[in-house]
Enzyme design. Structure first.
Site, PDB file in Angstrom:
ATOM      1  N   PRO A  87       0.692  -1.310   0.288  1.00  0.00           N
ATOM      2  CA  PRO A  87       0.095  -0.249   0.029  1.00  0.00           C
ATOM      3  C   PRO A  87       0.848   1.202  -0.045  1.00  0.00           C
ATOM      4  O   PRO A  87       0.378   2.239  -0.310  1.00  0.00           O
ATOM      5  CB  PRO A  87      -0.778  -0.293   1.404  1.00  0.00           C
ATOM      6  CG  PRO A  87      -0.902  -1.457   1.741  1.00  0.00           C
ATOM      7  CD  PRO A  87       0.687  -2.089   1.202  1.00  0.00           C
ATOM      8  N   GLU A 114       0.476  -7.505   7.303  1.00  0.00           N
ATOM      9  CA  GLU A 114       0.918  -6.759   8.460  1.00  0.00           C
ATOM     10  C   GLU A 114       1.986  -6.270   8.191  1.00  0.00           C
ATOM     11  O   GLU A 114       2.759  -5.139   9.185  1.00  0.00           O
ATOM     12  CB  GLU A 114       1.073  -7.755   9.463  1.00  0.00           C
ATOM     13  CG  GLU A 114      -0.255  -8.536  10.298  1.00  0.00           C
ATOM     14  CD  GLU A 114      -0.220  -9.942  10.057  1.00  0.00           C
ATOM     15  OE1 GLU A 114      -0.324 -10.408  11.270  1.00  0.00           O
ATOM     16  OE2 GLU A 114      -0.443 -10.328   8.934  1.00  0.00           O
ATOM     17  N   ARG A 152      -0.366  -7.765 -21.360  1.00  0.00           N
ATOM     18  CA  ARG A 152      -1.352  -7.614 -22.618  1.00  0.00           C
ATOM     19  C   ARG A 152      -0.562  -6.393 -23.452  1.00  0.00           C
ATOM     20  O   ARG A 152      -0.861  -6.395 -24.478  1.00  0.00           O
ATOM     21  CB  ARG A 152      -2.642  -7.205 -22.005  1.00  0.00           C
ATOM     22  CG  ARG A 152      -2.801  -6.168 -21.165  1.00  0.00           C
ATOM     23  CD  ARG A 152      -4.083  -6.148 -20.522  1.00  0.00           C
ATOM     24  NE  ARG A 152      -5.093  -6.164 -21.533  1.00  0.00           N
ATOM     25  CZ  ARG A 152      -5.563  -5.416 -22.432  1.00  0.00           C
ATOM     26  NH1 ARG A 152      -4.977  -4.287 -22.256  1.00  0.00           N
ATOM     27  NH2 ARG A 152      -6.378  -5.633 -23.111  1.00  0.00           N
ATOM     28  N   ASP A 167      -5.551   0.761 -28.163  1.00  0.00           N
ATOM     29  CA  ASP A 167      -5.169   2.141 -28.354  1.00  0.00           C
ATOM     30  C   ASP A 167      -5.935   3.126 -28.135  1.00  0.00           C
ATOM     31  O   ASP A 167      -5.717   4.520 -27.671  1.00  0.00           O
ATOM     32  CB  ASP A 167      -4.469   2.349 -29.986  1.00  0.00           C
ATOM     33  CG  ASP A 167      -3.046   1.432 -30.187  1.00  0.00           C
ATOM     34  OD1 ASP A 167      -2.504   1.122 -28.912  1.00  0.00           O
ATOM     35  OD2 ASP A 167      -2.837   1.117 -31.065  1.00  0.00           O
TER      36      ASP A 167
HETATM   37  C1  J9Q Z   1       0.361  -6.336   0.247  1.00  0.00           C
HETATM   38  N1  J9Q Z   1      -3.046  -3.797   0.925  1.00  0.00           N
HETATM   39  O1  J9Q Z   1      -2.714  -2.846  -1.533  1.00  0.00           O
HETATM   40  C2  J9Q Z   1      -3.024  -2.203  -2.708  1.00  0.00           C
HETATM   41  N2  J9Q Z   1      -2.155  -2.497  -3.326  1.00  0.00           N
HETATM   42  C3  J9Q Z   1      -1.158  -3.431  -2.729  1.00  0.00           C
HETATM   43  C4  J9Q Z   1      -1.740  -3.674  -1.500  1.00  0.00           C
HETATM   44  C5  J9Q Z   1      -1.249  -4.735  -0.419  1.00  0.00           C
HETATM   45  C6  J9Q Z   1      -1.939  -4.867   0.751  1.00  0.00           C
HETATM   46  C7  J9Q Z   1      -1.586  -5.519   1.662  1.00  0.00           C
HETATM   47  C8  J9Q Z   1      -0.294  -6.193   1.442  1.00  0.00           C
HETATM   48  C9  J9Q Z   1      -0.165  -5.262  -0.743  1.00  0.00           C
END
Ligand code: J9Q
Length: 239
Positions: A87, A114, A152, A167
């Site tokens: 995050p 965590e 992709r 595109d």
């Molecule tokens: C690893 N919330 O959340 C949004 N993008 C990645 C994550 C995330 C999370 C918890 C653990 C990635």
């Protein structure tokens, strides 16, 4: 492109890449995906991957040593990005997908909900990516999103029709509404203009719909979109 995924839950990826464009891309050897279990890089009897945080607090933190060893076990060039899904990362978008698609290889580390020992971010990881501001239990779904967005874009993965379609998305507007048969479904008709055969009028209607929709649902996209003077006038009129 070679993609290495480091995770505590390798089973989560079982089957995910066995369908649709991934299956074709893998069969055509355009992509190869290897999933590595971080737990396989522990050396203690209990295969410990996490521990309680220094300073106290709830939850467990992913230990640095197995993550370092897992990455170091992967043969890679110096420029290979080592990406932590978290995050705290930069927000994934089409521009980042394009950037990542230019590499020969990607290493993706799926973090714990965590947390991951900060020395991983500081001394191993070269890029941290988030797919949005919501809580996930781990980085695995985020890794799937990033891989889908990147694969992709690799040459040969999409057919030419799909690539063309793609595109048109990059203009920064939302798509216009699409309809298919039947012309009347449960009393709801397809807009008259789409049945008219007047291609100029259809193109104009679609363009107006795309702009109207973007104004209503994602006004911040309009600020960034590259708009012609004609489009700017149209927006004024619709406002
Ligand atoms: C690893 N919330 O959340 C949004 N993008 C990645 C994550 C995330 C999370 C918890 C653990 C990635």
């Amino acid at each position: 492109m070679d993609i290495d995924i480091l995770t505590l839950f390798p089973q989560v990826f079982q089957g995910v890449f066995g369908f649709g464009i991934f299956q074709r891309a893998i069969e055509q050897k355009l992509v190869s995906i290897a999933v590595h279990n971080i737990r396989d890089y522990t050396h203690d009897k209990h295969h410990t991957v996490d521990d309680s945080p220094y300073g106290g607090g709830a939850g467990m933190v992913l230990k640095p040593d197995p993550v370092f060893e897992a990455v170091e076990s992967i043969k890679r060039e110096a420029e290979t990005p080592v990406i932590l899904l978290s995050p705290q990362g930069r927000l994934f978008c089409q521009q980042i997908a394009r950037e990542l698609a230019a590499y020969r290889r990607l290493i993706l580390i799926c973090g714990h909900y965590e947390g991951v020992d900060e020395r991983v971010s500081e001394h191993l990881v070269t890029d941290e990516i988030s797919i949005g501001d919501y809580v996930l239990s781990g980085g695995e779904p985020a890794a799937m999103v990033v891989i889908d967005g990147v694969v992709r874009l690799l040459p040969g993965v999409l057919g030419s029709a799909e690539s063309l379609l793609d595109d048109s998305h990059v203009g920064g507007l939302l798509e216009y509404p699409q309809y298919t048969r039947p012309a009347v479904f449960r009393g709801w008709s397809v807009p008259e203009v789409l049945l008219s055969g007047n291609h100029a009028q259809i193109a104009q209607w679609r363009h107006e719909q795309a702009i109207q929709r973007t104004m209503k649902r994602r006004p911040e996209l309009l600020e960034k979109a590259e708009l012609s003077p004609k489009e700017k006038k149209l927006i004024e009129r619709l406002r």
